[in-house]
Write a protein that holds these residues in place. Sequence first.
Motif, PDB file in Angstrom:
ATOM      1  N   UNK A  27       0.816  -1.207   0.000  1.00 24.52           N
ATOM      2  CA  UNK A  27       0.000   0.000   0.000  1.00 24.52           C
ATOM      3  C   UNK A  27       0.848   1.256   0.000  1.00 24.52           C
ATOM      4  N   UNK A  28       0.266   2.387  -0.380  1.00 27.32           N
ATOM      5  CA  UNK A  28       1.007   3.656  -0.380  1.00 27.32           C
ATOM      6  C   UNK A  28       1.353   4.076   1.040  1.00 27.32           C
ATOM      7  N   UNK A  29       2.585   4.582   1.217  1.00 27.00           N
ATOM      8  CA  UNK A  29       3.064   4.957   2.551  1.00 27.00           C
ATOM      9  C   UNK A  29       3.406   6.446   2.571  1.00 27.00           C
ATOM     10  N   UNK A  30       2.852   7.195   3.522  1.00 26.63           N
ATOM     11  CA  UNK A  30       3.220   8.608   3.654  1.00 26.63           C
ATOM     12  C   UNK A  30       4.669   8.741   4.118  1.00 26.63           C
ATOM     13  N   UNK A  31       5.349   9.726   3.603  1.00 30.35           N
ATOM     14  CA  UNK A  31       6.724  10.027   4.039  1.00 30.35           C
ATOM     15  C   UNK A  31       7.580   8.753   3.985  1.00 30.35           C
ATOM     16  N   UNK A  32       8.276   8.486   5.089  1.00 29.68           N
ATOM     17  CA  UNK A  32       9.134   7.299   5.144  1.00 29.68           C
ATOM     18  C   UNK A  32       8.543   6.257   6.093  1.00 29.68           C
ATOM     19  N   UNK A  33       7.215   6.194   6.150  1.00 26.44           N
ATOM     20  CA  UNK A  33       6.561   5.235   7.036  1.00 26.44           C
ATOM     21  C   UNK A  33       6.974   3.815   6.684  1.00 26.44           C
ATOM     22  N   UNK A  34       7.117   2.984   7.697  1.00 25.34           N
ATOM     23  CA  UNK A  34       7.474   1.588   7.492  1.00 25.34           C
ATOM     24  C   UNK A  34       6.275   0.760   7.025  1.00 25.34           C
ATOM     25  N   UNK A  93      -0.597   3.462  25.483  1.00 26.98           N
ATOM     26  CA  UNK A  93      -0.421   2.209  24.755  1.00 26.98           C
ATOM     27  C   UNK A  93      -0.731   2.405  23.276  1.00 26.98           C
ATOM     28  N   UNK A  94      -1.783   3.157  22.968  1.00 25.95           N
ATOM     29  CA  UNK A  94      -2.111   3.441  21.576  1.00 25.95           C
ATOM     30  C   UNK A  94      -1.003   4.266  20.930  1.00 25.95           C
ATOM     31  N   UNK A  95      -0.479   5.261  21.645  1.00 29.05           N
ATOM     32  CA  UNK A  95       0.617   6.073  21.117  1.00 29.05           C
ATOM     33  C   UNK A  95       1.847   5.222  20.836  1.00 29.05           C
ATOM     34  N   UNK A  96       2.140   4.290  21.726  1.00 25.04           N
ATOM     35  CA  UNK A  96       3.299   3.417  21.538  1.00 25.04           C
ATOM     36  C   UNK A  96       3.109   2.503  20.328  1.00 25.04           C
ATOM     37  N   UNK A  97       1.925   1.924  20.186  1.00 24.83           N
ATOM     38  CA  UNK A  97       1.659   1.027  19.062  1.00 24.83           C
ATOM     39  C   UNK A  97       1.737   1.775  17.733  1.00 24.83           C
ATOM     40  N   UNK A  98       1.175   2.974  17.676  1.00 25.97           N
ATOM     41  CA  UNK A  98       1.223   3.761  16.439  1.00 25.97           C
ATOM     42  C   UNK A  98       2.668   4.105  16.070  1.00 25.97           C
ATOM     43  N   UNK A  99       3.459   4.510  17.059  1.00 24.34           N
ATOM     44  CA  UNK A  99       4.864   4.846  16.798  1.00 24.34           C
ATOM     45  C   UNK A  99       5.639   3.627  16.327  1.00 24.34           C
ATOM     46  N   UNK A 100       5.387   2.478  16.950  1.00 23.75           N
ATOM     47  CA  UNK A 100       6.087   1.243  16.572  1.00 23.75           C
ATOM     48  C   UNK A 100       5.767   0.846  15.139  1.00 23.75           C
ATOM     49  N   UNK A 101       4.494   0.963  14.766  1.00 27.58           N
ATOM     50  CA  UNK A 101       4.082   0.551  13.422  1.00 27.58           C
ATOM     51  C   UNK A 101       4.560   1.525  12.357  1.00 27.58           C
ATOM     52  N   UNK A 102       4.558   2.810  12.660  1.00 28.71           N
ATOM     53  CA  UNK A 102       4.887   3.829  11.660  1.00 28.71           C
ATOM     54  C   UNK A 102       6.393   3.947  11.448  1.00 28.71           C
ATOM     55  N   UNK A 103       7.159   3.953  12.524  1.00 26.68           N
ATOM     56  CA  UNK A 103       8.600   4.219  12.368  1.00 26.68           C
ATOM     57  C   UNK A 103       9.496   3.243  13.126  1.00 26.68           C
ATOM     58  N   UNK A 104       8.917   2.224  13.745  1.00 24.83           N
ATOM     59  CA  UNK A 104       9.669   1.206  14.477  1.00 24.83           C
ATOM     60  C   UNK A 104      10.504   1.824  15.603  1.00 24.83           C
TER      61      UNK A 104
END
Length: 373
Positions: A27-34, A93-104
């Motif tokens: 899928x298309x990824x914004x910026x340098x999203x993982x 927890x939601x903030x942590x999960x989003x950060x992990x998925x987007x930029x590891x």
Amino acid sequence: MTDEMLRAPAEVKYAEELDWLESIDDGPKPFAWRLSPKMVRLFVLGSERSDGLEREIPQKWFGDRSFVERSIVTLASDRGLLLIGDPGTGKSWLAELLSAAICRNSTLVVQGTAGTTEDHIKYSWNVSMVIAKGQSRDSMIPSPIMTAMESGVIGRFEELTRSTSDVQDALISILSEKYVSIPELDDDNIVFAQPGFSIIATANSRDRGVNDLSSALKRRFNFVRIPVVTNKRSEAEIVRFRTSELLRRHEIELELPPTLLDVLLQSFADLRAAAASATSDDEKLESALSTAEQIGVLEDAILHSQFFGDRTLRPETLGSSLVGSLARRTPEDLAILNKFWHGVIEPRSKKDGEDGPWQGFLEGGRDAISTLS
């Protein structure tokens, strides 16, 4: 690697899963999203049969899908995201999960307190290096937020509304200008944010300071309000999920009887109803009665059963743990719990019968109240 950490961050804990999702993500990824936005949502909320994946992705955050989607869209627009809610609603927890998925990387965190200064969100100096060689980029200590800017990843700010107005004002310039000036240096004195940089902040809606955010700062955040989980089924899923993690981490083989989980959920529901009908703060427990606190009660009971019991979770232990966890003020909270035990728990135990779990729960709570009094 995770065995060497007391608590592994989400990107480490779910590294294999994130690697797999990244390998199949077209899928298309914004910026340098993982991961693409759809895969980020799938990672957080879990997969469904209709997704057609070769493996199941477990749900990690339990809440309305629209909250997660709005959060992802906000971060894809490079605006700041502010998650607001009562304690224990899963904001961090939601903030942590989003950060992990987007930029590891979910570890670039600033904790907001009354003692947080502008240096904590910008930079400070290594004093010994400054004395030896003078001020330079090498002697500068970047904050987690500045590191996130330079790397084009997500920075996190916990409990934003507990920080002072000076810190909040400094954050305005970072969110609007997307750079930090370093006036102490003559050269290389500006740090520009790279594409992908954003900030996820959290705020406790019970803090008085939540209303003190300036209009300028509010304009630079998209607000997502996370409500308290009141649906029994959803709350039970959260408690089971967190409890299973606890059991795995401690390598405990202990069964969680469904009847005892029902007792815990119903007790918290009754306590919330009593708090809602109270006419003054003196008639309310200091506890927020959040889902996180339910998990804490259950964790206390499980560990007590494991280390000091017969490795069987019993209603007496659960009742004692609930009282011990929620009685924070003495004698105020004990008086409230004692009234609750006589007015709500005792009638439930009589209706349930001597062989039911409510009787043991009643006795365990009574003993704890007596001991603490």
